[in-house]
Design a protein around this motif. Sequence first.
Motif, PDB file in Angstrom:
ATOM      1  N   LEU A   1     -10.158  -0.354  -5.657  1.00 49.35           N
ATOM      2  CA  LEU A   1      -9.233  -0.809  -5.413  1.00 49.35           C
ATOM      3  C   LEU A   1      -7.606  -0.774  -5.716  1.00 49.35           C
ATOM      4  O   LEU A   1      -7.471  -1.217  -6.991  1.00 49.35           O
ATOM      5  N   ILE A   2      -6.807  -0.166  -5.256  1.00 50.58           N
ATOM      6  CA  ILE A   2      -5.912   0.845  -6.581  1.00 50.58           C
ATOM      7  C   ILE A   2      -4.027  -0.992  -6.077  1.00 50.58           C
ATOM      8  O   ILE A   2      -4.433  -1.285  -4.962  1.00 50.58           O
ATOM      9  N   PRO A   3      -3.757  -0.653  -6.902  1.00 48.44           N
ATOM     10  CA  PRO A   3      -2.014  -2.068  -7.213  1.00 48.44           C
ATOM     11  C   PRO A   3      -1.722  -1.309  -5.573  1.00 48.44           C
ATOM     12  O   PRO A   3      -1.656  -0.652  -5.241  1.00 48.44           O
ATOM     13  N   GLN A   4      -1.034  -3.017  -5.394  1.00 50.03           N
ATOM     14  CA  GLN A   4      -0.205  -2.102  -3.891  1.00 50.03           C
ATOM     15  C   GLN A   4       1.278  -2.399  -4.592  1.00 50.03           C
ATOM     16  O   GLN A   4       1.349  -4.045  -5.727  1.00 50.03           O
ATOM     17  N   TYR A   5       2.126  -1.876  -4.411  1.00 51.31           N
ATOM     18  CA  TYR A   5       3.510  -2.464  -4.661  1.00 51.31           C
ATOM     19  C   TYR A   5       4.301  -3.284  -3.424  1.00 51.31           C
ATOM     20  O   TYR A   5       4.100  -3.032  -2.178  1.00 51.31           O
ATOM     21  N   ALA A   6       5.159  -3.205  -3.963  1.00 54.45           N
ATOM     22  CA  ALA A   6       6.908  -3.677  -2.354  1.00 54.45           C
ATOM     23  C   ALA A   6       7.974  -3.581  -3.093  1.00 54.45           C
ATOM     24  O   ALA A   6       8.054  -3.686  -4.510  1.00 54.45           O
ATOM     25  N   TYR A   7       9.033  -2.650  -3.179  1.00 52.44           N
ATOM     26  CA  TYR A   7      10.198  -2.139  -3.156  1.00 52.44           C
ATOM     27  C   TYR A   7      10.949  -2.871  -3.381  1.00 52.44           C
ATOM     28  O   TYR A   7      11.543  -3.703  -2.505  1.00 52.44           O
TER      29      TYR A   7
ATOM     30  N   ALA B   1      -9.146   6.203  -3.836  1.00 56.38           N
ATOM     31  CA  ALA B   1      -8.924   5.105  -4.108  1.00 56.38           C
ATOM     32  C   ALA B   1      -9.304   3.812  -2.198  1.00 56.38           C
ATOM     33  O   ALA B   1      -8.735   4.744  -0.859  1.00 56.38           O
ATOM     34  N   ILE B   2      -8.953   2.844  -2.800  1.00 55.22           N
ATOM     35  CA  ILE B   2      -9.312   2.004  -2.054  1.00 55.22           C
ATOM     36  C   ILE B   2      -8.038   1.252  -1.254  1.00 55.22           C
ATOM     37  O   ILE B   2      -7.417   1.072  -2.687  1.00 55.22           O
ATOM     38  N   PHE B   3      -7.048   0.579  -0.904  1.00 57.54           N
ATOM     39  CA  PHE B   3      -6.427   0.705   0.439  1.00 57.54           C
ATOM     40  C   PHE B   3      -6.658  -0.988   0.985  1.00 57.54           C
ATOM     41  O   PHE B   3      -7.142  -0.341   2.052  1.00 57.54           O
TER      42      PHE B   3
END
Length: 378
Positions: A217-223, A52-54
């Motif tokens: 490239l994996i999804p990015q999140y915000a809480y 996984a790429i981040f």
Amino acid sequence: MDFKPLASFIDRITSWRVPWAEVLVLHRNEPVFRYRNGYANLEEKTPIGDGAIFNLYSMTKIMTCVAGLQLVERGDMLLSDPLSEYLPEYADMKVKKTMANGEVRLEQATRAITVRDLFTMTAGFSYDVGCPSIQEIVQSSNGTVSTREFAKALAKEPLLFEPGTHWNYSMCHDVLGALVEVVSGKKFGTYLRDAITEPLGMKDTAFDLNEEQQLRLIPQYAYNDELGQAVRMDGNGFRVGTELESGGAGLMSTVSDYARFLNALTGRGTSPEGVRILSQASVELMRTDHLNEMTRGDYSWDHMDGYGYGLGVRTHISKAGSGSLSAIGEFGWSGAAGCMAIIDPDSELTVMYAQHLLNSQEPYVQRRLRNVVYSCLS
């Protein structure tokens, strides 16, 4: 070594707010523990997997500072050199001064920005990528903005204080990337590839991804507190131009790949395969506390209690102050989406921790993670 408590901690935070988390622990150059849990894609319930790429975000800063120190080692520049010797636009800087009546004036800076100020976050810059000069170059370049153009634009902004008199987390390392370009004569990303990533056998660390890497490239999140869940939020807000190779926040990588780099620093500058990216003397300088009586009070984040600031890294200086189980001299940094490096030459320990959550819960997660790791070693 019993790492069950570390696995339990990862399980706990991934059942809380963090969509996924992974930790890799290297001891004496051997991987002694690796564990991951959670979903790379929350909507599709895709488990986090290999490769996984981040976004590293500010963990980029460690590599940028290593690149800069390589040039110091070669005698191409000194930490004490005025920045304007290499980037002439920084020769005539203005400083914002607030008068007793509240009036803000611009006055001529009486101190020159030095190369050291870039490493130590004492140049006087802000971290406002929305400031007028940056926005102007974004618009006039149609969103391309190169690393060098970014540094030229930032020089038009007034400084927040006289260089060297305060510590302020800022775009110093983006300018350091431009400095590496000018001094080395190579594009910043090309320099990193030639001098660090390729020699170390790192194939997945870069500012721009190829087609195969893009798929990883994996999804990015915000809480989102109101919704009580993590919400998808892709993109890197610090990369304001397509050509900008941001020394402060631009690299992407994998857990395995960046651990190779971190472990070379744990080896005091040399990888287990014998590839030297820095001298032992430079690593010691990097993890020396460079705060002084003028700047120490500004370095006041609660989760950095007991830590000083070296050349682009936190460095552990007081167990009583930190309450940390890590050794004195343990160093590293972290990123906006929550990844963290623990580099500990004396304990021969490297930890690469990763997640991909903006508003990363860093003060909660990272201090606890560090203590759990060290307790598992005993």
